[in-house]
Design an enzyme around this catalytic site. Structure first.
Site, PDB file in Angstrom:
ATOM      1  N   TYR A  51      26.832 -53.585 -26.973  1.00  0.00           N
ATOM      2  CA  TYR A  51      27.637 -54.567 -26.235  1.00  0.00           C
ATOM      3  C   TYR A  51      28.978 -53.961 -25.792  1.00  0.00           C
ATOM      4  O   TYR A  51      29.306 -53.957 -24.609  1.00  0.00           O
ATOM      5  CB  TYR A  51      27.862 -55.787 -27.128  1.00  0.00           C
ATOM      6  CG  TYR A  51      28.572 -56.950 -26.466  1.00  0.00           C
ATOM      7  CD1 TYR A  51      27.957 -57.684 -25.455  1.00  0.00           C
ATOM      8  CD2 TYR A  51      29.848 -57.329 -26.872  1.00  0.00           C
ATOM      9  CE1 TYR A  51      28.602 -58.771 -24.861  1.00  0.00           C
ATOM     10  CE2 TYR A  51      30.492 -58.418 -26.294  1.00  0.00           C
ATOM     11  CZ  TYR A  51      29.870 -59.140 -25.287  1.00  0.00           C
ATOM     12  OH  TYR A  51      30.505 -60.213 -24.705  1.00  0.00           O
ATOM     13  N   GLU A  62      30.102 -50.829 -25.593  1.00  0.00           N
ATOM     14  CA  GLU A  62      30.060 -49.703 -24.649  1.00  0.00           C
ATOM     15  C   GLU A  62      29.437 -50.115 -23.321  1.00  0.00           C
ATOM     16  O   GLU A  62      29.798 -49.586 -22.272  1.00  0.00           O
ATOM     17  CB  GLU A  62      29.299 -48.517 -25.262  1.00  0.00           C
ATOM     18  CG  GLU A  62      29.991 -47.900 -26.476  1.00  0.00           C
ATOM     19  CD  GLU A  62      31.293 -47.149 -26.137  1.00  0.00           C
ATOM     20  OE1 GLU A  62      31.830 -47.297 -25.023  1.00  0.00           O
ATOM     21  OE2 GLU A  62      31.763 -46.414 -27.024  1.00  0.00           O
ATOM     22  N   ASN A  68      37.426 -64.576 -27.753  1.00  0.00           N
ATOM     23  CA  ASN A  68      36.586 -65.649 -28.333  1.00  0.00           C
ATOM     24  C   ASN A  68      36.800 -67.006 -27.664  1.00  0.00           C
ATOM     25  O   ASN A  68      37.860 -67.617 -27.823  1.00  0.00           O
ATOM     26  CB  ASN A  68      36.911 -65.840 -29.822  1.00  0.00           C
ATOM     27  CG  ASN A  68      36.406 -64.703 -30.652  1.00  0.00           C
ATOM     28  OD1 ASN A  68      36.894 -63.574 -30.514  1.00  0.00           O
ATOM     29  ND2 ASN A  68      35.430 -64.961 -31.508  1.00  0.00           N
ATOM     30  N   ARG A  79      27.561 -67.056 -33.547  1.00  0.00           N
ATOM     31  CA  ARG A  79      29.000 -66.799 -33.407  1.00  0.00           C
ATOM     32  C   ARG A  79      29.750 -67.712 -34.373  1.00  0.00           C
ATOM     33  O   ARG A  79      29.241 -68.759 -34.784  1.00  0.00           O
ATOM     34  CB  ARG A  79      29.442 -67.035 -31.962  1.00  0.00           C
ATOM     35  CG  ARG A  79      28.960 -65.919 -31.057  1.00  0.00           C
ATOM     36  CD  ARG A  79      29.478 -66.044 -29.636  1.00  0.00           C
ATOM     37  NE  ARG A  79      28.508 -66.641 -28.754  1.00  0.00           N
ATOM     38  CZ  ARG A  79      28.646 -66.693 -27.424  1.00  0.00           C
ATOM     39  NH1 ARG A  79      29.718 -66.193 -26.849  1.00  0.00           N
ATOM     40  NH2 ARG A  79      27.729 -67.251 -26.665  1.00  0.00           N
ATOM     41  N   ASP A 107      32.957 -55.121 -37.711  1.00  0.00           N
ATOM     42  CA  ASP A 107      33.570 -56.390 -37.303  1.00  0.00           C
ATOM     43  C   ASP A 107      35.085 -56.170 -37.161  1.00  0.00           C
ATOM     44  O   ASP A 107      35.728 -55.671 -38.086  1.00  0.00           O
ATOM     45  CB  ASP A 107      33.300 -57.434 -38.405  1.00  0.00           C
ATOM     46  CG  ASP A 107      33.519 -58.840 -37.909  1.00  0.00           C
ATOM     47  OD1 ASP A 107      33.327 -59.081 -36.701  1.00  0.00           O
ATOM     48  OD2 ASP A 107      33.870 -59.709 -38.742  1.00  0.00           O
TER      49      ASP A 107
END
Ligand SMILES: NC(=O)c1ccc[n+]([C@@H]2O[C@H](COP(=O)([O-])OP(=O)(O)OC[C@H]3O[C@@H](n4cnc5c(N)ncnc54)[C@H](O)[C@@H]3O)[C@@H](O)[C@H]2O)c1
Length: 315
Positions: A153, A155, A182, A194, A279
């Site tokens: 995601y 890159e 977000n 999510r 994360d």
């Protein structure tokens, strides 16, 4: 009448964008293969006389001859929002993500160049990776693991940005890049993994709220109406960006979970499970650039936005 193409138009953000452009008097074509989106999201606009839905993969050959809005109005805008965006999707469908942010971006850029249309790319705060600069400014280049679990995601979006930027420099593309932080609100998938839907649904169902890590990682949550307003302003401008679009009010994930418990009236407890790999530990946009150039600000606070979102999840 002007006509825009919104890829990912039946997704969470895309469906709100379709409604906004229709309400501003545009004709809208939504192109979506429903890999993570749902037709339910566009049920309010499906019968609108200036709305057309094309169900297909944006990476496949696009046959424009049958598009009624294109025939009638030409094409003055392309907003490329097709892309799965949840950490669950990074594991389940990584090649879909890599493809839509490479081939999908190249195809939609070509389309915009051919029609001299304004092009807006949905990029992401993930281009900053696990940031070493806080809050994140647009001139920070990021701290991304190119071979990690999120790299399909992060890159891919960095490639999209590079492609759009290069097309602006050498092919006269009238482009604008936005980096979305977000965003939450009605029409998020309840099971997309999510943090907002995950914790809200656990609280609504009376389950224990599971927090990845110790909950001290921070996020800045932007309500979808604010985001759509920023995207619309970006579309109307000639600015190239990149612009951060997000709400700079920062919360730890633990604080956020406590708010969810309060607003749902749930008796759920919190529990802590191992952190997701790579994360980000902190996330907060510096929005000075977009404030200055577009006069945009996030207006909806977390209390207001979260209440509306919980109402939706309760339906
Ligand atoms: N929601 C956020 O917080 C957030 C943050 C940063 C960036 N973004 C970006 O915003 C955009 C929209 O995200 P979202 O949250 O609405 O996610 P979403 O999954 O709800 O929407 C994505 C839409 O794209 C469609 N799609 C995916 N691949 C496709 C393909 N190959 N061809 C046609 N359609 C395809 C899906 O079916 C879906 O309807 C994405 O580009 C995402 O990376 C979102």
């Amino acid at each position: 009448m002007q006509h825009v193409l919104i890829t990912g138009g039946s997704g969470f953000i895309g469906s709100h964008l379709c409604e906004r452009f229709l309400s501003e008097g545009y004709a809208v074509t939504a192109l979506d293969n429903l890999v993570t989106g749902q037709k339910e999201n566009i049920k309010n606009v499906l019968k609108h006389p200036h709305f057309e839905f094309i169900e297909q993969d944006v990476c496949d050959p696009i046959d424009l001859r049958s598009w009624k809005n294109l025939k009638a109005h030409g094409l003055s805008g392309v907003l490329h929002f097709a892309c799965p965006a949840s950490p669950i999707d990074f594991e389940k469908i990584p090649f879909v993500i890599l493809k839509v942010d490479s081939i999908g971006t190249m195809k939609t850029v070509d389309l915009a160049i051919e029609h001299k249309a304004r092009y807006v790319l949905a990029s992401t705060s993930e281009v900053y990776g696990d940031p070493l600069v806080h809050p994140q400014t647009e001139d920070y280049w990021g701290n991304v693991n190119p071979v990690g679990v999120r790299s399909c995601y992060d890159e891919a979006k960095r490639f999209s940005e590079a492609y759009v930027h290069t097309a602006r420099l050498y092919s006269d593309l009238n482009s604008g890049i936005i980096r979305i932080f977000n965003t939450y609100g009605p029409r998020m998938r309840k099971d997309d993994g999510r943090v907002v839907p995950e914790l809200c649904m656990q609280a609504i169902q009376g389950k224990t709220l599971t927090i990845h890590g110790d909950g001290s990682q921070t996020r800045s949550f932007c309500f979808v109406d604010d985001l759509v307003d920023g995207i619309y302003k970006m579309f109307q401008s000639k600015e190239s960006g990149p612009f951060n679009l997000g709400n700079p009010n920062e919360f730890t994930v633990k604080e956020f979970a406590e708010k969810v418990v309060e607003y749902t009236g749930s008796k759920s407890k919190l529990s802590f499970i191992p952190a997701r790999a790579d994360d980000p530990k902190q996330r907060k946009p510096d929005i000075t650039r977009v404030q200055t150039k577009l006069g945009w600000n996030a207006k909806v606070n977390l209390d207001q936005g979260l209440k509306k979102t919980i109402e939706f999840f309760n339906l």
